[in-house]
Each structure stands twice: as structure tokens, then as C-alpha cells.
Design a protein around this motif. Sequence first.
Motif, PDB file in Angstrom:
ATOM      1  N   THR A  93      21.053 132.071 -74.589  1.00  0.00           N
ATOM      2  CA  THR A  93      22.418 131.542 -74.551  1.00  0.00           C
ATOM      3  C   THR A  93      22.533 130.279 -73.701  1.00  0.00           C
ATOM      4  O   THR A  93      23.606 129.713 -73.578  1.00  0.00           O
ATOM      5  N   ASP A 115      18.526 129.122 -85.294  1.00  0.00           N
ATOM      6  CA  ASP A 115      19.646 129.865 -84.700  1.00  0.00           C
ATOM      7  C   ASP A 115      19.377 131.367 -84.695  1.00  0.00           C
ATOM      8  O   ASP A 115      19.678 132.059 -83.723  1.00  0.00           O
ATOM      9  N   ARG A 116      18.832 131.860 -85.810  1.00  0.00           N
ATOM     10  CA  ARG A 116      18.530 133.290 -85.912  1.00  0.00           C
ATOM     11  C   ARG A 116      17.532 133.707 -84.850  1.00  0.00           C
ATOM     12  O   ARG A 116      17.674 134.757 -84.227  1.00  0.00           O
ATOM     13  N   ASP A 120      19.196 133.901 -81.525  1.00  0.00           N
ATOM     14  CA  ASP A 120      20.000 135.124 -81.451  1.00  0.00           C
ATOM     15  C   ASP A 120      19.120 136.338 -81.179  1.00  0.00           C
ATOM     16  O   ASP A 120      19.438 137.176 -80.335  1.00  0.00           O
TER      17      ASP A 120
END
Length: 177
Positions: free
Chosen positions: A25, A16-17, A20
Amino acid sequence: MTPRRPRYTYIEKLADRLLDEAGVTKAPVPVERLARLKGCRVVKSNLKEVSGILFRSDEGAIIGVNDGHAPTRQRFTIAHELGHLLLHAGQEVHYDKDYRVSLRTEESSTGTNLEEVEANFFAASLLMPDRLLRSDPRASQMDIENEEIILALSRAYGVSAQAMTHRLLRMARRSGL
Ligand SMILES: [Zn+2]
């Protein structure tokens, strides 16, 4: 040898990091761009029976991918090798032949096998992020029997139907469905 469990929660956060960091997205996740972001050069060539290789050196890492494999498998391989790079320190060269077999032995993993399970889970978390799937109306229907939906989703995420099925089943189990 002490049995260890795959670090599922940690690995999901790590993926997830990275998503990001790269501002990802939507699917398909640009896995080669993510590998480059982590300092890897991705080289595609004929590796015969080998799916992927991870070389580490002072100048950075190189991920070798078998260009004779299907594009979805190549994407999974890149993500898998990136997982080894971020999760398993120390090995200068790592070869993967058919790492997919370890998907079936997830529950009883030790040693090398544990690293393969972790790298596979990282790849699945990176290419099929929970947060994207959960907001995807096709995935939220959760009908694992519906081949058409599985195929549409696997195409959208650039993964194999088998990998998508595995991921959706895991999501469904965790949601208690
Ligand atoms: Zn591996």
C-alpha cells in the motif's frame, strides 16, 4: 509481420493484482518479495555487460541481477525480468543487456522489441503504481520541471529520476493535462 501494440491496460492490471496479492500500500514497492511471491529466486552477481537474466526451470524461476549496477537499476531489472516471466511464456533463458534503449522506441515496437517494451512497462507499473502516485501530493502537483520533486519521488519509490520522469509524463498525458 503484423505489428502488435503493447498490452498497456492488461499489464497495468497484472501489476495491480500482484500489489494487491502482496498487500502493498505504500512506496517503495518490495520488488524482491514480489518476485519471491511468484516463485522466483533472486540472485545478485557480477554479470558483466548483462543487466538481468531470467532462467525458467521445473523447480521455479531464477532472476539474475547485475550487482555492479545502482540499486535503483537493480530494482528495475528485477521488476523487468518478473514482467517477462508473467507476460512472455516459453523462453527458457532470457538475457537483457541494455533494455533501457527500448523506452525510446515505445511507439514503433514489434517482435522482441515489443516484449522489451512490455517488460519495461510492467516494471514501471509495479514500482511506480498509478494509484500510489495519484494519491501522492508531490506527484499530483505534476510539475515535471521541478527537479527537487522528481528527486524526492524517485528516492521514495526507489527508482531512477529518469524512470520517474517517464512515468509522470505518461500519467500527465493520460489525464489530458
Ligand atoms: Zn527484457
